[in-house]
Enzyme design. Structure first.
Site, PDB file in Angstrom:
ATOM      1  N   LYS A  46      -9.192  -3.101   8.910  1.00 39.41           N
ATOM      2  CA  LYS A  46     -10.515  -3.503   9.376  1.00 39.41           C
ATOM      3  C   LYS A  46     -10.436  -4.348  10.637  1.00 39.41           C
ATOM      4  O   LYS A  46     -11.420  -4.465  11.364  1.00 39.41           O
ATOM      5  CB  LYS A  46     -11.265  -4.240   8.281  1.00 39.41           C
ATOM      6  CG  LYS A  46     -10.657  -5.591   7.946  1.00 39.41           C
ATOM      7  CD  LYS A  46     -11.434  -6.298   6.873  1.00 39.41           C
ATOM      8  CE  LYS A  46     -10.788  -7.660   6.621  1.00 39.41           C
ATOM      9  NZ  LYS A  46     -11.584  -8.478   5.760  1.00 39.41           N
ATOM     10  N   GLN A  63      -9.980 -10.723  13.685  1.00 43.67           N
ATOM     11  CA  GLN A  63      -9.598 -11.677  12.657  1.00 43.67           C
ATOM     12  C   GLN A  63      -9.350 -13.047  13.272  1.00 43.67           C
ATOM     13  O   GLN A  63      -9.470 -14.052  12.606  1.00 43.67           O
ATOM     14  CB  GLN A  63      -8.328 -11.178  11.948  1.00 43.67           C
ATOM     15  CG  GLN A  63      -7.801 -12.068  10.861  1.00 43.67           C
ATOM     16  CD  GLN A  63      -6.593 -11.475  10.187  1.00 43.67           C
ATOM     17  OE1 GLN A  63      -6.551 -10.283   9.888  1.00 43.67           O
ATOM     18  NE2 GLN A  63      -5.593 -12.289   9.942  1.00 43.67           N
ATOM     19  N   GLU A  70      14.568   1.972  10.856  1.00 45.35           N
ATOM     20  CA  GLU A  70      13.834   0.881  11.489  1.00 45.35           C
ATOM     21  C   GLU A  70      12.953   1.508  12.558  1.00 45.35           C
ATOM     22  O   GLU A  70      13.426   1.889  13.625  1.00 45.35           O
ATOM     23  CB  GLU A  70      14.806  -0.133  12.097  1.00 45.35           C
ATOM     24  CG  GLU A  70      14.141  -1.227  12.904  1.00 45.35           C
ATOM     25  CD  GLU A  70      13.033  -1.936  12.159  1.00 45.35           C
ATOM     26  OE1 GLU A  70      11.862  -1.817  12.607  1.00 45.35           O
ATOM     27  OE2 GLU A  70      13.309  -2.610  11.149  1.00 45.35           O
ATOM     28  N   LEU A  71      11.681   1.661  12.253  1.00 42.97           N
ATOM     29  CA  LEU A  71      10.783   2.442  13.099  1.00 42.97           C
ATOM     30  C   LEU A  71      10.375   1.736  14.392  1.00 42.97           C
ATOM     31  O   LEU A  71       9.764   2.364  15.259  1.00 42.97           O
ATOM     32  CB  LEU A  71       9.549   2.870  12.308  1.00 42.97           C
ATOM     33  CG  LEU A  71       9.854   3.854  11.175  1.00 42.97           C
ATOM     34  CD1 LEU A  71       8.595   4.155  10.388  1.00 42.97           C
ATOM     35  CD2 LEU A  71      10.482   5.130  11.705  1.00 42.97           C
ATOM     36  N   ASN A  85       1.957   4.601   7.542  1.00 40.19           N
ATOM     37  CA  ASN A  85       1.504   3.403   6.856  1.00 40.19           C
ATOM     38  C   ASN A  85       2.212   2.140   7.331  1.00 40.19           C
ATOM     39  O   ASN A  85       1.629   1.066   7.299  1.00 40.19           O
ATOM     40  CB  ASN A  85       1.729   3.592   5.343  1.00 40.19           C
ATOM     41  CG  ASN A  85       1.588   2.301   4.582  1.00 40.19           C
ATOM     42  OD1 ASN A  85       0.503   1.757   4.436  1.00 40.19           O
ATOM     43  ND2 ASN A  85       2.709   1.778   4.116  1.00 40.19           N
ATOM     44  N   ASN A  93       0.791  -7.337   9.954  1.00 40.54           N
ATOM     45  CA  ASN A  93      -0.077  -8.239  10.702  1.00 40.54           C
ATOM     46  C   ASN A  93       0.774  -9.455  11.059  1.00 40.54           C
ATOM     47  O   ASN A  93       0.956 -10.353  10.258  1.00 40.54           O
ATOM     48  CB  ASN A  93      -1.296  -8.633   9.874  1.00 40.54           C
ATOM     49  CG  ASN A  93      -2.312  -9.392  10.699  1.00 40.54           C
ATOM     50  OD1 ASN A  93      -1.998  -9.951  11.739  1.00 40.54           O
ATOM     51  ND2 ASN A  93      -3.539  -9.413  10.222  1.00 40.54           N
ATOM     52  N   ARG A 132      12.723   0.442   6.390  1.00 39.80           N
ATOM     53  CA  ARG A 132      13.870  -0.245   6.986  1.00 39.80           C
ATOM     54  C   ARG A 132      14.911  -0.729   5.986  1.00 39.80           C
ATOM     55  O   ARG A 132      16.038  -1.003   6.352  1.00 39.80           O
ATOM     56  CB  ARG A 132      13.405  -1.405   7.854  1.00 39.80           C
ATOM     57  CG  ARG A 132      12.815  -2.557   7.080  1.00 39.80           C
ATOM     58  CD  ARG A 132      12.593  -3.794   7.932  1.00 39.80           C
ATOM     59  NE  ARG A 132      11.734  -3.547   9.043  1.00 39.80           N
ATOM     60  CZ  ARG A 132      10.495  -3.998   9.164  1.00 39.80           C
ATOM     61  NH1 ARG A 132       9.963  -4.731   8.197  1.00 39.80           N
ATOM     62  NH2 ARG A 132       9.778  -3.733  10.218  1.00 39.80           N
ATOM     63  N   TYR A 176      -2.108  -6.915  16.629  1.00 39.38           N
ATOM     64  CA  TYR A 176      -2.362  -6.109  15.434  1.00 39.38           C
ATOM     65  C   TYR A 176      -3.724  -5.420  15.536  1.00 39.38           C
ATOM     66  O   TYR A 176      -3.860  -4.248  15.196  1.00 39.38           O
ATOM     67  CB  TYR A 176      -2.283  -6.998  14.190  1.00 39.38           C
ATOM     68  CG  TYR A 176      -2.389  -6.255  12.887  1.00 39.38           C
ATOM     69  CD1 TYR A 176      -1.365  -5.412  12.455  1.00 39.38           C
ATOM     70  CD2 TYR A 176      -3.494  -6.413  12.064  1.00 39.38           C
ATOM     71  CE1 TYR A 176      -1.457  -4.746  11.246  1.00 39.38           C
ATOM     72  CE2 TYR A 176      -3.593  -5.748  10.850  1.00 39.38           C
ATOM     73  CZ  TYR A 176      -2.569  -4.915  10.445  1.00 39.38           C
ATOM     74  OH  TYR A 176      -2.649  -4.244   9.246  1.00 39.38           O
ATOM     75  N   ILE A 213       0.831  -1.201   0.000  1.00 35.92           N
ATOM     76  CA  ILE A 213       0.000   0.000   0.000  1.00 35.92           C
ATOM     77  C   ILE A 213       0.868   1.254   0.000  1.00 35.92           C
ATOM     78  O   ILE A 213       0.592   2.215  -0.718  1.00 35.92           O
ATOM     79  CB  ILE A 213      -0.947  -0.006   1.215  1.00 35.92           C
ATOM     80  CG1 ILE A 213      -1.975  -1.133   1.073  1.00 35.92           C
ATOM     81  CG2 ILE A 213      -1.637   1.339   1.392  1.00 35.92           C
ATOM     82  CD1 ILE A 213      -2.761  -1.413   2.340  1.00 35.92           C
TER      83      ILE A 213
END
Length: 178
Positions: free
Chosen positions: A138, A144, A59-60, A86, A90, A34, A150, A14
């Site tokens: 979502k 999920q 590397e956040l 962004n 997951n 990264r 996540y 994305i």
């Protein structure tokens, strides 16, 4: 347009799509990711298509890298017009098979850097009356199964979006989630 817009995780998926659309519209997307090689590949593709782009390897999950990334953008461009949070993954840290360390690591991968990037970019965004866009999932609303961390991180993204929209209204900074 020539507006400088940071896109975390902008080298794949994305984020890559966002980078390419922004460049097509005349913005200067700055990929914060990264992998320098992955970042540079997308920068090259944008430039080959006639656009402009820049990249910062970071590397956040390491909190200090959010500030370093924002400082690198400011040093290069002197302005930030937008932030697209962004980056994330997951990672399947569930309730049954997860543990504290994995849960906390997932929060760092998926929501902590959203706060840190916005915090460090805020002075520049105040100057430009810029925008923040938080990319969500979502799973925050639907669940999920097997993704507790996540889902929690995405619920946090949504809550931060609402909170920042109220807090930053006085600066004419728009904050939205997708």
């Amino acid at each position: 347009m020539n507006q400088t817009i940071i896109v975390t995780g902008g080298a794949k998926g994305i984020g890559e799509g966002i980078v390419k659309v922004l460049a097509n519209e005349g913005a200067i997307p700055v990929i914060v990711g990264r992998s320098e090689a992955d970042n540079k590949k997308v920068v090259s593709e944008v430039e080959a298509a006639g656009g402009r782009a820049f990249q910062v390897e970071a590397e956040l999950t390491q909190p200090e890298n959010s500030e370093k990334a924002v400082n690198a953008v400011m040093q290069k461009f002197g302005k930030i017009h937008g932030l697209v949070n962004n980056a994330g993954v997951n990672d399947g840290v569930g309730l049954e098979k997860g543990n504290y360390d994995a849960f906390m690591a997932s929060l760092h991968k998926n929501v902590v850097h959203y706060y840190l990037m916005a915090h460090h970019a805020l002075p520049a965004l105040k100057e430009t009356k810029g925008s923040i866009v938080n990319i969500g999932s979502k799973t925050a609303e639907t669940g999920q199964g097997g993704t507790s961390a996540y889902a929690a991180a995405n619920g946090g993204r949504n809550a931060l979006t609402r909170e920042w929209a109220v807090e930053l209204l006085k600066y004419n900074i728009r904050v939205n989630a997708i």
